[in-house]
Design a protein around this motif. Structure first.
Motif, PDB file in Angstrom:
ATOM      1  N   PHE A 157      11.975   5.396 -19.770  1.00  7.17           N
ATOM      2  CA  PHE A 157      10.653   4.855 -19.484  1.00  7.17           C
ATOM      3  C   PHE A 157       9.923   5.809 -18.544  1.00  7.17           C
ATOM      4  CE2 PHE A 157      13.050   1.116 -20.675  1.00  7.17           C
ATOM      5  CZ  PHE A 157      12.142   0.325 -21.364  1.00  7.17           C
ATOM      6  N   LEU A 158       8.675   6.101 -18.860  1.00  9.65           N
ATOM      7  CA  LEU A 158       7.825   6.920 -18.000  1.00  9.65           C
ATOM      8  C   LEU A 158       6.662   6.065 -17.524  1.00  9.65           C
ATOM      9  CD1 LEU A 158       6.758   9.573 -16.763  1.00  9.65           C
ATOM     10  CD2 LEU A 158       5.666  10.047 -18.980  1.00  9.65           C
ATOM     11  N   TRP A 159       6.650   5.754 -16.218  1.00 13.79           N
ATOM     12  CA  TRP A 159       5.574   4.937 -15.640  1.00 13.79           C
ATOM     13  C   TRP A 159       4.946   5.725 -14.501  1.00 13.79           C
ATOM     14  CZ3 TRP A 159       6.123  -0.536 -13.003  1.00 13.79           C
ATOM     15  CH2 TRP A 159       4.872  -1.173 -13.022  1.00 13.79           C
ATOM     16  N   ILE A 160       3.847   6.373 -14.794  1.00 14.17           N
ATOM     17  CA  ILE A 160       3.218   7.285 -13.830  1.00 14.17           C
ATOM     18  C   ILE A 160       1.700   7.233 -14.031  1.00 14.17           C
ATOM     19  CG2 ILE A 160       3.238   9.335 -15.304  1.00 14.17           C
ATOM     20  CD1 ILE A 160       4.193   9.271 -11.568  1.00 14.17           C
ATOM     21  N   GLY A 161       0.958   7.548 -12.979  1.00  8.14           N
ATOM     22  CA  GLY A 161      -0.493   7.651 -13.113  1.00  8.14           C
ATOM     23  C   GLY A 161      -1.289   6.885 -12.082  1.00  8.14           C
ATOM     24  N   VAL A 162      -0.717   5.807 -11.529  1.00  4.23           N
ATOM     25  CA  VAL A 162      -1.498   4.995 -10.588  1.00  4.23           C
ATOM     26  C   VAL A 162      -1.871   5.787  -9.341  1.00  4.23           C
ATOM     27  CG1 VAL A 162       0.483   3.973  -9.377  1.00  4.23           C
ATOM     28  CG2 VAL A 162      -1.677   2.715  -9.518  1.00  4.23           C
ATOM     29  N   ASN A 163      -0.987   6.662  -8.871  1.00  8.69           N
ATOM     30  CA  ASN A 163      -1.278   7.411  -7.654  1.00  8.69           C
ATOM     31  C   ASN A 163      -2.328   8.501  -7.860  1.00  8.69           C
ATOM     32  OD1 ASN A 163       0.387   6.133  -5.713  1.00  8.69           O
ATOM     33  ND2 ASN A 163       2.179   7.092  -6.652  1.00  8.69           N
ATOM     34  N   ASP A 164      -2.579   8.876  -9.101  1.00  6.57           N
ATOM     35  CA  ASP A 164      -3.646   9.829  -9.362  1.00  6.57           C
ATOM     36  C   ASP A 164      -5.020   9.223  -9.078  1.00  6.57           C
ATOM     37  OD1 ASP A 164      -2.599  12.475 -10.812  1.00  6.57           O
ATOM     38  OD2 ASP A 164      -1.310  10.807 -11.344  1.00  6.57           O
ATOM     39  N   VAL A 165      -5.067   7.900  -9.004  1.00  4.71           N
ATOM     40  CA  VAL A 165      -6.287   7.203  -8.605  1.00  4.71           C
ATOM     41  C   VAL A 165      -6.133   6.625  -7.195  1.00  4.71           C
ATOM     42  CG1 VAL A 165      -7.893   5.327  -9.168  1.00  4.71           C
ATOM     43  CG2 VAL A 165      -6.802   6.641 -11.003  1.00  4.71           C
ATOM     44  N   TYR A 166      -5.012   5.944  -6.947  1.00  8.42           N
ATOM     45  CA  TYR A 166      -4.807   5.247  -5.677  1.00  8.42           C
ATOM     46  C   TYR A 166      -4.789   6.198  -4.480  1.00  8.42           C
ATOM     47  CZ  TYR A 166      -2.433   2.287  -2.198  1.00  8.42           C
ATOM     48  OH  TYR A 166      -2.095   1.588  -1.064  1.00  8.42           O
ATOM     49  N   SER A 167      -4.212   7.370  -4.637  1.00  7.86           N
ATOM     50  CA  SER A 167      -4.101   8.296  -3.507  1.00  7.86           C
ATOM     51  C   SER A 167      -5.465   8.763  -3.005  1.00  7.86           C
ATOM     52  CB  SER A 167      -3.237   9.510  -3.887  1.00  7.86           C
ATOM     53  OG  SER A 167      -3.849  10.262  -4.912  1.00  7.86           O
ATOM     54  N   ALA A 191      -0.654   0.271 -14.017  1.00  6.54           N
ATOM     55  CA  ALA A 191      -1.024  -1.149 -14.081  1.00  6.54           C
ATOM     56  C   ALA A 191      -2.368  -1.423 -13.418  1.00  6.54           C
ATOM     57  CB  ALA A 191       0.087  -1.997 -13.460  1.00  6.54           C
ATOM     58  N   ILE A 192      -2.383  -1.705 -12.126  1.00  3.48           N
ATOM     59  CA  ILE A 192      -3.623  -2.097 -11.455  1.00  3.48           C
ATOM     60  C   ILE A 192      -3.689  -1.506 -10.054  1.00  3.48           C
ATOM     61  CG2 ILE A 192      -4.049  -4.237 -12.716  1.00  3.48           C
ATOM     62  CD1 ILE A 192      -2.642  -5.754 -10.452  1.00  3.48           C
ATOM     63  N   ILE A 193      -4.909  -1.377  -9.555  1.00  4.85           N
ATOM     64  CA  ILE A 193      -5.167  -1.080  -8.152  1.00  4.85           C
ATOM     65  C   ILE A 193      -6.082  -2.185  -7.649  1.00  4.85           C
ATOM     66  CG2 ILE A 193      -6.183   0.528  -6.500  1.00  4.85           C
ATOM     67  CD1 ILE A 193      -5.508   2.788  -8.405  1.00  4.85           C
ATOM     68  N   GLY A 194      -5.487  -3.175  -7.026  1.00  5.09           N
ATOM     69  CA  GLY A 194      -6.224  -4.375  -6.645  1.00  5.09           C
ATOM     70  C   GLY A 194      -6.252  -5.352  -7.805  1.00  5.09           C
TER      71      GLY A 194
END
Length: 226
Positions: A62-72, A113-116
């Protein structure tokens, strides 16, 4: 069976509740390699996998990545480099997938998934764009499946009250990880913040972790033919 779980702090399980622990209980005879790393972005993950290639014998990854490219971008301190635009995100993500598919029989690409828990904020709109990019990339590979975790949570949050709480303090994130370790305490903190599935708008409480484990578990059962 050997299953690789690649991602950021959501996969590692801190702060918040670890969905991986739920999977381990449901599939006690399977080996789960938790390769989650806090703060990971597509750029930093690409570097990590280039320097330390995966083992070659995963049945499912499973590859779950990408939220920190926005959240950071919301944090005062960026622990890992982020891409400059969506085109660069696409290039790094595609290279990561090529790395993983050479080491795994099946690969599940999971959208951020989500940010907020406010569905209409600008950060969730950008995550939706990243989900479309991931879905487009995976559609070109027969051995890669797409799990739209963004859509899963958007559907869950489409009804009922929603909080706009998002933790943007590195210090407070560290405090959450240090002082809130048991699911009851984590869920109580979520309740105080008006959150339903996360502890801080990003990381999972027990309700969110249960949902993720159920979605992952369905793919494990389908692809590995339990």
């Amino acid at each position: 069976m050997k299953i690789g779980l690649i991602g950021d702090s959501l996969t590692e399980g801190r702060p918040g509740v670890s969905f991986v622990s739920f999977l381990q209980k449901k599939f006690p005879n399977y080996r789960f390699d938790n390769l989650g790393k806090p703060g990971e972005t597509v750029k930093s993950l690409h570097t990590r996998l280039t320097n330390s290639p995966l083992q070659k014998n995963y049945d499912l990854t499973f590859l779950w990545i990408g939220v920190n490219d926005v959240y950071s971008k919301l944090l005062k301190i960026q622990s890992q480099p982020v891409v400059k635009d969506h085109d660069e995100f696409k290039d790094y993500y595609r290279n990561i997938l090529n790395n993983i598919t050479s080491s795994s029989r099946y690969t599940i690409a999971v959208s951020p998934a989500i940010i907020g828990e406010d569905l209409d904020n600008e950060f969730n709109l950008e995550l939706r764009d990243l989900s479309y990019i991931i879905q487009f990339i995976t559609g070109k590979h027969s051995s890669i499946h797409f799990l739209d975790m963004n859509e899963v949570f958007l559907q869950l949050l489409s009804t009922g009250d929603r909080s706009n709480f998002i933790n943007t303090s590195i210090l407070n994130i560290m405090k959450d990880a240090l002082f809130y370790k048991s699911p009851p305490r984590i869920d109580h903190l979520s309740f105080k913040r008006g959150l339903r599935y996360t502890i801080d708008g990003i990381h999972l409480n027990s309700h969110g972790a249960t949902i993720v484990a159920e979605k992952y578990g369905a793919y494990i059962e389908e692809l590995l033919q339990l």
